[in-house]
Design a protein around this motif. Structure first.
Motif, PDB file in Angstrom:
ATOM      1  N   ASP A  48       6.811   4.626  -0.464  1.00 40.32           N
ATOM      2  CA  ASP A  48       5.296   4.546  -0.537  1.00 40.32           C
ATOM      3  C   ASP A  48       4.818   5.754   0.027  1.00 40.32           C
ATOM      4  O   ASP A  48       4.078   6.717  -0.561  1.00 40.32           O
ATOM      5  CB  ASP A  48       4.931   3.434  -0.054  1.00 40.32           C
ATOM      6  CG  ASP A  48       3.324   3.249  -0.784  1.00 40.32           C
ATOM      7  OD1 ASP A  48       2.674   4.233  -1.321  1.00 40.32           O
ATOM      8  OD2 ASP A  48       2.742   2.102  -0.735  1.00 40.32           O
ATOM      9  N   SER A  52       3.596   9.430  -1.706  1.00 40.58           N
ATOM     10  CA  SER A  52       2.261   9.694  -1.603  1.00 40.58           C
ATOM     11  C   SER A  52       2.275  10.984  -0.935  1.00 40.58           C
ATOM     12  O   SER A  52       1.393  11.945  -1.259  1.00 40.58           O
ATOM     13  CB  SER A  52       1.694   8.510  -0.899  1.00 40.58           C
ATOM     14  OG  SER A  52       1.499   7.336  -1.143  1.00 40.58           O
ATOM     15  N   ALA A  83      -4.332  10.709  -2.296  1.00 47.29           N
ATOM     16  CA  ALA A  83      -3.027  10.482  -1.956  1.00 47.29           C
ATOM     17  C   ALA A  83      -2.884  10.879  -0.414  1.00 47.29           C
ATOM     18  O   ALA A  83      -2.161  10.105   0.119  1.00 47.29           O
ATOM     19  CB  ALA A  83      -2.322  11.495  -2.619  1.00 47.29           C
ATOM     20  N   TYR A  85      -5.364  10.459   1.761  1.00 41.80           N
ATOM     21  CA  TYR A  85      -5.899   9.096   2.269  1.00 41.80           C
ATOM     22  C   TYR A  85      -4.909   8.004   2.301  1.00 41.80           C
ATOM     23  O   TYR A  85      -4.768   7.265   3.410  1.00 41.80           O
ATOM     24  CB  TYR A  85      -7.163   9.027   1.505  1.00 41.80           C
ATOM     25  CG  TYR A  85      -7.884   7.668   2.204  1.00 41.80           C
ATOM     26  CD1 TYR A  85      -8.064   7.502   3.363  1.00 41.80           C
ATOM     27  CD2 TYR A  85      -8.353   6.733   1.402  1.00 41.80           C
ATOM     28  CE1 TYR A  85      -8.818   6.375   3.827  1.00 41.80           C
ATOM     29  CE2 TYR A  85      -9.057   5.584   1.780  1.00 41.80           C
ATOM     30  CZ  TYR A  85      -9.316   5.443   3.119  1.00 41.80           C
ATOM     31  OH  TYR A  85     -10.155   4.461   3.756  1.00 41.80           O
ATOM     32  N   ARG A  86      -4.229   7.607   1.339  1.00 44.51           N
ATOM     33  CA  ARG A  86      -3.136   6.682   1.435  1.00 44.51           C
ATOM     34  C   ARG A  86      -2.013   7.095   2.427  1.00 44.51           C
ATOM     35  O   ARG A  86      -1.835   5.977   3.244  1.00 44.51           O
ATOM     36  CB  ARG A  86      -2.415   6.538  -0.015  1.00 44.51           C
ATOM     37  CG  ARG A  86      -1.503   5.414   0.050  1.00 44.51           C
ATOM     38  CD  ARG A  86      -0.953   5.109  -1.504  1.00 44.51           C
ATOM     39  NE  ARG A  86      -0.259   3.997  -1.526  1.00 44.51           N
ATOM     40  CZ  ARG A  86      -0.620   2.736  -1.694  1.00 44.51           C
ATOM     41  NH1 ARG A  86      -1.947   2.591  -2.080  1.00 44.51           N
ATOM     42  NH2 ARG A  86       0.048   1.775  -1.420  1.00 44.51           N
ATOM     43  N   CYS A  87      -1.803   8.257   2.554  1.00 44.80           N
ATOM     44  CA  CYS A  87      -0.778   8.588   3.773  1.00 44.80           C
ATOM     45  C   CYS A  87      -1.302   8.220   4.947  1.00 44.80           C
ATOM     46  O   CYS A  87      -0.678   7.874   5.878  1.00 44.80           O
ATOM     47  CB  CYS A  87      -0.590  10.121   3.798  1.00 44.80           C
ATOM     48  SG  CYS A  87       0.644  10.526   2.254  1.00 44.80           S
ATOM     49  N   ALA A  89      -3.430   5.996   5.836  1.00 46.68           N
ATOM     50  CA  ALA A  89      -3.667   4.584   5.990  1.00 46.68           C
ATOM     51  C   ALA A  89      -2.426   3.869   6.391  1.00 46.68           C
ATOM     52  O   ALA A  89      -2.446   2.880   7.228  1.00 46.68           O
ATOM     53  CB  ALA A  89      -4.147   3.978   4.536  1.00 46.68           C
ATOM     54  N   GLU A 296      -7.389   0.006  -4.594  1.00 50.91           N
ATOM     55  CA  GLU A 296      -6.297   0.661  -3.773  1.00 50.91           C
ATOM     56  C   GLU A 296      -6.570   2.023  -3.627  1.00 50.91           C
ATOM     57  O   GLU A 296      -6.089   2.566  -2.786  1.00 50.91           O
ATOM     58  CB  GLU A 296      -5.044   0.509  -4.880  1.00 50.91           C
ATOM     59  CG  GLU A 296      -4.483  -1.149  -4.544  1.00 50.91           C
ATOM     60  CD  GLU A 296      -3.860  -1.188  -3.082  1.00 50.91           C
ATOM     61  OE1 GLU A 296      -3.434  -0.251  -2.601  1.00 50.91           O
ATOM     62  OE2 GLU A 296      -3.963  -2.285  -2.620  1.00 50.91           O
ATOM     63  N   LEU A 297      -7.659   2.754  -4.280  1.00 55.64           N
ATOM     64  CA  LEU A 297      -8.014   4.044  -4.000  1.00 55.64           C
ATOM     65  C   LEU A 297      -8.828   4.188  -2.884  1.00 55.64           C
ATOM     66  O   LEU A 297      -8.663   5.138  -2.004  1.00 55.64           O
ATOM     67  CB  LEU A 297      -8.735   4.662  -5.153  1.00 55.64           C
ATOM     68  CG  LEU A 297      -7.719   4.745  -6.738  1.00 55.64           C
ATOM     69  CD1 LEU A 297      -8.395   5.298  -7.743  1.00 55.64           C
ATOM     70  CD2 LEU A 297      -6.533   5.577  -6.488  1.00 55.64           C
ATOM     71  N   PRO A 300      -6.591   1.706   0.574  1.00 59.36           N
ATOM     72  CA  PRO A 300      -5.152   1.608   0.138  1.00 59.36           C
ATOM     73  C   PRO A 300      -4.501   0.787   1.306  1.00 59.36           C
ATOM     74  O   PRO A 300      -4.988   0.417   2.380  1.00 59.36           O
ATOM     75  CB  PRO A 300      -4.752   3.057   0.023  1.00 59.36           C
ATOM     76  CG  PRO A 300      -5.849   3.609   0.952  1.00 59.36           C
ATOM     77  CD  PRO A 300      -7.001   2.868   0.865  1.00 59.36           C
ATOM     78  N   VAL A 301      -3.186   0.517   1.066  1.00 58.68           N
ATOM     79  CA  VAL A 301      -2.213  -0.023   2.002  1.00 58.68           C
ATOM     80  C   VAL A 301      -2.908  -1.049   2.415  1.00 58.68           C
ATOM     81  O   VAL A 301      -2.775  -1.406   3.747  1.00 58.68           O
ATOM     82  CB  VAL A 301      -1.828   0.764   3.141  1.00 58.68           C
ATOM     83  CG1 VAL A 301      -0.592   0.625   3.901  1.00 58.68           C
ATOM     84  CG2 VAL A 301      -1.472   2.449   2.501  1.00 58.68           C
TER      85      VAL A 301
END
Length: 376
Positions: A48, A52, A83, A85-87, A89, A296-297, A300-301
């Motif tokens: 994941d 990302s 993307a 931001y997901r990293c 998290a 999820e956007l 996330p996580v």
């Protein structure tokens, strides 16, 4: 009145229906329903985060050839923000599972490829444990909490303006204060007390590194400084266009803005700086189970099911959807857990704003009454 599992005095004047639900709620029963879901699957974490990061890097690069002000360029920029931001998290998961040996390599991987380049190394989130401590949650020793529902609406507005300045924090912290701290003990003390924690409450004071942490923290500081020096040299040398630096600023500020909105929607912020039991923490926190793909956007996580996280902080993010389904199916419809649900971010933010305004109005009325009484 006490909660069912903790026996602690309730600190917040909850609504009667919430008090009843809290009294009847059993943390033990909820934990039993989630049997078998507490083991982190490291393959999921590695895949994941790495995917990302690749998406974020590719989209960031694509803005250049597409043009920042074109439809394609703006779309690529948005993808890079979400993307990245997901990293970011994943630092939350790392903080919770840092004691597990299996997380050691992943922690290093995340720090090397994202934490250091973005100037948010993992040691800056060591304070997160206090946010889940029964004695510290919601108090002045909780870096991630402000009683916003009991504060003026202007404080909420301030939280949303802060992201404009956050991109400058990393360069200042690591390129200015860090070298000074090597030679000036007072600066070093200030650095760890005031500028070494990811926090919502700017008045929060952090701790000095422990003996076994001292060189680990300083090593990360040095790597951040080296990164800043390298980027500066590449920009000055013309290898990296100044426009890319502006793009990075915009991306960082956008990530910080989304995270600020997520933070405001994560809790009800009803605390009065007193202790809260696990059940009270859960009730002061919000789940956003609807519109899963959209949530999820911006959360996330696993962060979209934040009440579940505060109820079961040892649950890995990839188990959250199944855990939520089990709790919804296994607990009564009027369970305290179900009462943490919100239809969406907009609803949660409006509620926080209303509660903040109502508190300010009530405070103004009390002040006027006190003035009248004093005049008499």
């Amino acid at each position: 009145m006490t909660t069912a599992d903790s026996g602690q005095k309730v600190a917040i004047p909850w609504e009667p229906r919430l008090v009843t639900a809290m009294e009847e709620f059993s943390v033990k029963e909820a934990h039993t329903l989630l049997h078998g879901l507490f083991r982190p699957r490291m393959a999921v974490y590695w895949a994941d985060f790495t995917l990302s990061l690749l998406v974020a890097g590719t989209a960031f690069w694509a803005v250049g050839p597409l043009g920042g002000l074109t439809v394609g360029g703006m779309a690529a920029f948005l993808v890079s923000v979400l993307a990245a931001y997901r990293c970011f998290a994943f630092i939350h998961e790392i903080a919770h599972f840092r004691a597990k040996k299996a997380f050691g390599p992943f922690r290093i991987w995340w720090n090397a490829l994202f934490g250091i380049p973005m100037m948010v190394p993992v040691f800056m989130y060591e304070c997160h444990g206090e946010h889940h401590n029964r004695k510290l949650y919601g108090t002045r020793q909780d870096a991630e909490y402000l009683p916003l529902a009991r504060m003026a609406p202007s404080t909420i507005v301030g939280v949303l303006f802060t992201p404009l300045f956050l991109p400058f924090f990393g360069p200042y912290r690591f390129a200015v204060l860090t070298p000074l701290s090597w030679f000036v003990p007072r600066v070093r003390e200030y650095l760890y007390r005031n500028a070494s924690s990811l926090k919502l409450d700017f008045e929060y004071r952090g701790r000095q590194p422990k003996a076994e942490e001292k060189w680990v923290w300083r090593g990360q500081e040095l790597l951040c400084l080296a990164w800043i020096a390298t980027v500066t040299a590449l920009v000055v040398g013309g290898v990296v266009p100044v426009g890319r630096l502006v793009q990075w600023y915009a991306m960082f500020a956008a990530i910080a803005l989304v995270n600020s909105l997520r933070l405001l929607a994560a809790h009800r912020y009803l605390g009065d700086e007193d202790e809260m039991s696990i059940v009270e923490q859960m009730m002061d926190t919000v789940n956003h189970p609807r519109a899963r793909l959209l949530a999820e956007l911006w959360a996330p996580v696993g962060l979209r099911l934040h009440a579940l996280h505060h109820l079961m902080p040892g649950l890995p993010y990839h188990s959250f959807p199944r855990a939520h389904s089990r709790l919804v199916a296994g607990l009564p419809e009027d369970s305290a857990y179900r009462l943490t649900e919100s239809p969406g971010m907009a609803y949660t933010l409006r509620r926080l704003w209303r509660e903040s305004r109502a508190h300010k109005k009530a405070g103004t009325l009390l002040d006027r009454q006190a003035l009248k009484e004093a005049a008499v």
